[in-house]
Design a protein around this motif. Sequence first.
Motif, PDB file in Angstrom:
ATOM      1  N   ILE A  97      -2.109 -19.864  -0.778  1.00  0.00           N
ATOM      2  CA  ILE A  97      -3.109 -19.158  -1.671  1.00  0.00           C
ATOM      3  C   ILE A  97      -3.807 -18.220  -1.050  1.00  0.00           C
ATOM      4  O   ILE A  97      -4.259 -16.782  -1.966  1.00  0.00           O
ATOM      5  CB  ILE A  97      -4.273 -20.393  -2.225  1.00  0.00           C
ATOM      6  CG1 ILE A  97      -3.174 -21.472  -2.902  1.00  0.00           C
ATOM      7  CG2 ILE A  97      -5.099 -19.849  -2.825  1.00  0.00           C
ATOM      8  CD1 ILE A  97      -4.065 -22.721  -3.367  1.00  0.00           C
ATOM      9  N   VAL A  98      -4.625 -18.858   0.138  1.00  0.00           N
ATOM     10  CA  VAL A  98      -5.439 -17.287   1.386  1.00  0.00           C
ATOM     11  C   VAL A  98      -4.237 -16.325   1.251  1.00  0.00           C
ATOM     12  O   VAL A  98      -5.015 -15.125   1.153  1.00  0.00           O
ATOM     13  CB  VAL A  98      -5.758 -17.889   1.772  1.00  0.00           C
ATOM     14  CG1 VAL A  98      -6.773 -17.109   3.183  1.00  0.00           C
ATOM     15  CG2 VAL A  98      -7.059 -18.987   1.944  1.00  0.00           C
ATOM     16  N   GLN A  99      -3.703 -16.689   1.377  1.00  0.00           N
ATOM     17  CA  GLN A  99      -2.099 -14.729   2.496  1.00  0.00           C
ATOM     18  C   GLN A  99      -1.681 -14.501   0.707  1.00  0.00           C
ATOM     19  O   GLN A  99      -1.933 -13.072   0.903  1.00  0.00           O
ATOM     20  CB  GLN A  99      -1.757 -15.253   3.208  1.00  0.00           C
ATOM     21  CG  GLN A  99      -2.166 -16.175   3.982  1.00  0.00           C
ATOM     22  CD  GLN A  99      -3.017 -14.766   4.829  1.00  0.00           C
ATOM     23  OE1 GLN A  99      -2.182 -14.003   5.306  1.00  0.00           O
ATOM     24  NE2 GLN A  99      -3.083 -15.547   5.548  1.00  0.00           N
ATOM     25  N   SER A 100      -1.623 -15.076  -0.745  1.00  0.00           N
ATOM     26  CA  SER A 100      -1.574 -14.631  -1.554  1.00  0.00           C
ATOM     27  C   SER A 100      -2.728 -12.780  -1.917  1.00  0.00           C
ATOM     28  O   SER A 100      -2.649 -12.414  -2.521  1.00  0.00           O
ATOM     29  CB  SER A 100      -1.282 -15.432  -2.743  1.00  0.00           C
ATOM     30  OG  SER A 100      -1.455 -14.174  -4.191  1.00  0.00           O
ATOM     31  N   PHE A 101      -4.009 -13.712  -1.454  1.00  0.00           N
ATOM     32  CA  PHE A 101      -5.005 -13.212  -1.970  1.00  0.00           C
ATOM     33  C   PHE A 101      -5.280 -11.631  -0.689  1.00  0.00           C
ATOM     34  O   PHE A 101      -5.613 -10.466  -0.964  1.00  0.00           O
ATOM     35  CB  PHE A 101      -5.960 -13.415  -1.947  1.00  0.00           C
ATOM     36  CG  PHE A 101      -8.030 -13.510  -2.664  1.00  0.00           C
ATOM     37  CD1 PHE A 101      -7.468 -12.985  -3.593  1.00  0.00           C
ATOM     38  CD2 PHE A 101      -8.527 -12.789  -1.390  1.00  0.00           C
ATOM     39  CE1 PHE A 101      -8.627 -12.266  -4.340  1.00  0.00           C
ATOM     40  CE2 PHE A 101      -9.790 -11.714  -1.198  1.00  0.00           C
ATOM     41  CZ  PHE A 101      -9.750 -11.505  -3.115  1.00  0.00           C
ATOM     42  N   SER A 102      -5.151 -12.053   0.463  1.00  0.00           N
ATOM     43  CA  SER A 102      -4.585 -11.019   1.040  1.00  0.00           C
ATOM     44  C   SER A 102      -3.434  -9.425   0.954  1.00  0.00           C
ATOM     45  O   SER A 102      -4.288  -8.859   1.016  1.00  0.00           O
ATOM     46  CB  SER A 102      -4.459 -11.523   1.831  1.00  0.00           C
ATOM     47  OG  SER A 102      -4.087 -10.654   2.927  1.00  0.00           O
ATOM     48  N   VAL A 103      -2.429 -10.213  -0.224  1.00  0.00           N
ATOM     49  CA  VAL A 103      -1.988  -9.138  -0.871  1.00  0.00           C
ATOM     50  C   VAL A 103      -2.720  -8.474  -2.255  1.00  0.00           C
ATOM     51  O   VAL A 103      -2.531  -7.134  -2.015  1.00  0.00           O
ATOM     52  CB  VAL A 103      -0.388  -9.448  -1.138  1.00  0.00           C
ATOM     53  CG1 VAL A 103       0.327  -8.693  -2.179  1.00  0.00           C
ATOM     54  CG2 VAL A 103       0.352 -10.422  -0.249  1.00  0.00           C
ATOM     55  N   PHE A 104      -2.812  -8.974  -2.346  1.00  0.00           N
ATOM     56  CA  PHE A 104      -4.335  -7.961  -3.962  1.00  0.00           C
ATOM     57  C   PHE A 104      -5.086  -7.270  -3.184  1.00  0.00           C
ATOM     58  O   PHE A 104      -5.256  -6.035  -3.777  1.00  0.00           O
ATOM     59  CB  PHE A 104      -4.725  -9.160  -4.404  1.00  0.00           C
ATOM     60  CG  PHE A 104      -5.554  -8.997  -5.811  1.00  0.00           C
ATOM     61  CD1 PHE A 104      -5.194  -8.614  -6.953  1.00  0.00           C
ATOM     62  CD2 PHE A 104      -7.016  -9.230  -5.178  1.00  0.00           C
ATOM     63  CE1 PHE A 104      -6.076  -8.590  -7.762  1.00  0.00           C
ATOM     64  CE2 PHE A 104      -7.485  -8.242  -6.849  1.00  0.00           C
ATOM     65  CZ  PHE A 104      -7.271  -7.706  -7.692  1.00  0.00           C
ATOM     66  N   ILE A 105      -5.447  -7.466  -2.252  1.00  0.00           N
ATOM     67  CA  ILE A 105      -6.643  -7.353  -1.473  1.00  0.00           C
ATOM     68  C   ILE A 105      -6.087  -6.097  -1.332  1.00  0.00           C
ATOM     69  O   ILE A 105      -6.933  -4.476  -1.317  1.00  0.00           O
ATOM     70  CB  ILE A 105      -7.615  -7.751  -0.194  1.00  0.00           C
ATOM     71  CG1 ILE A 105      -8.458  -8.701  -0.762  1.00  0.00           C
ATOM     72  CG2 ILE A 105      -8.510  -6.804   0.562  1.00  0.00           C
ATOM     73  CD1 ILE A 105      -8.988  -9.771   0.147  1.00  0.00           C
ATOM     74  N   ASP A 106      -5.048  -5.747  -0.493  1.00  0.00           N
ATOM     75  CA  ASP A 106      -4.857  -4.756   0.037  1.00  0.00           C
ATOM     76  C   ASP A 106      -4.687  -4.016  -0.861  1.00  0.00           C
ATOM     77  O   ASP A 106      -4.514  -2.771  -1.182  1.00  0.00           O
ATOM     78  CB  ASP A 106      -3.784  -4.802   1.239  1.00  0.00           C
ATOM     79  CG  ASP A 106      -1.986  -3.889   1.682  1.00  0.00           C
ATOM     80  OD1 ASP A 106      -2.722  -3.283   2.467  1.00  0.00           O
ATOM     81  OD2 ASP A 106      -1.699  -4.093   0.997  1.00  0.00           O
ATOM     82  N   THR A 107      -3.563  -3.808  -1.810  1.00  0.00           N
ATOM     83  CA  THR A 107      -2.274  -2.841  -2.760  1.00  0.00           C
ATOM     84  C   THR A 107      -3.075  -2.755  -3.705  1.00  0.00           C
ATOM     85  O   THR A 107      -3.186  -1.780  -4.259  1.00  0.00           O
ATOM     86  CB  THR A 107      -1.106  -3.749  -3.350  1.00  0.00           C
ATOM     87  OG1 THR A 107       0.127  -4.067  -1.812  1.00  0.00           O
ATOM     88  CG2 THR A 107      -0.526  -3.172  -4.107  1.00  0.00           C
TER      89      THR A 107
END
Length: 470
Positions: free
Chosen positions: A291-301
């Motif tokens: 879940i946390v790493q999924s959010f990381s993609v959101f922050i980036d892209t």
Amino acid sequence: MLTILSDLLWSKVLIAVLIGLGVWFTLASRFVQFRYFGNMFSILSCKNRQHDDKHLSSFQALVLSVAGRVGGGNIAGVAVAITLGGPGAIFWMWIVGLMGMATSFFECTLAQMYKSSEEDGSYRGGPAFYIERGLGKNWKWLSVIFSILLFATFGIAFTTLQSYSVATSLEDAFGIPLYFSGIGLALIVGLIIFGGVKRIAQVAEVLVPVMAGGYLLIAIIVISLNLSDIPAMLELIVKSAFGLEPAIGGGIGAAIMMGVKRGLFSNEAGLGSAPNVAAVAYVPHPANQGIVQSFSVFIDTILLCTCTALIILLGSAYDPSIQDSVQGVALTQASLATHLGEWGRVFVSIALLLFGFSTILYNYYLGENSVSYITHSGNNDFVMNAFRVITICLCCVGAILDLGTVFAFADLTMGLLALVNLIALAMLFKPAKRVMKHYEEQRKMGVKHPTFAAEDFADLDLDESAWPKR
């Protein structure tokens, strides 16, 4: 030859596989990346930052992965995508990002499931580990290939490219000679990487929120100054993505290819890099880190890449009718200067310096993980110190090299790396989904913080020492 192979891989194979698997993972998981989006904040709360001197917290793993994802791809990569693929490339970056959130959830959940406990009590993991453990010993050859590709792409090529990006940006903004930048970067990186992953994470924990927040703040200022033009810019992006605007940068085909290619380069979802960091975190359940790493993609892209795109499209420096107009990081610098004056160019250089610096630390850790897996030398000081010296040398040399061949090599190895990982993810989707359901069942029962134990999955080849017994 490298360019031909890379174009074949990116223009046909990876577009189909990346988007296809992203859609499959999204539908089969009932949009897991959106259902648990809000849950990310409770996972990162102070109460859940469980770690000690040997392990990273979930938050530290997040900022370390953001340190890798947020970098040249957000500043230079977006500019390249717009230059070669037109504004429509940004739409396809969004699609890759949104679907990639599901892909990242599963690859990072698998990394946690199949992580291994080291002799000193720390963890190591990633695609090489879940390929070998999840698919069985007969697939070890594929895990070795993945590790070699990971080392070549991140440990060598991307470190060199980041050094080049930082040095050229500083030369453009401040007139600092390339070799001075290379030497300075090498010295600072050397001081940190000899402290191991904990020191890298501690630096990232401070640096990443500051640099990402600062860049986001500048973007908000630019958007506020051009608020009335935002709807038209968003409309331009969507229409260009489907060829509904006059061809800019190469038409719809170029928009899709550049959007997918630069989107993956930026957010790394499905690439197999972030799981190496995700596996190091101490979490009560593998799905937490997914879940946390999924959010990381959101922050980036969705956040930072969109910020750069709007800075460029709302400015006057981008002119697709001029063949030899500024490109890459220079385009982002020139665009911000049209909004905020000359200091905007300086800001981009400083941002790229911080982004590039944090990304080099991240690249080093991925290279270290590969070396450890291939040579079984996780605690061998000589091997690890040798790689650290190589990394320092790459920081120096990368600043002054002509990197045309390195770019082509990196594009090819990155594409092959993604392909290997995506094949493994497709084959391991069933156990990953099973663990997701295990998490969801506990949530339905009212358990606020679900837990995981290897004994509950005795049929899977999990390292029981990495998961405490109940």
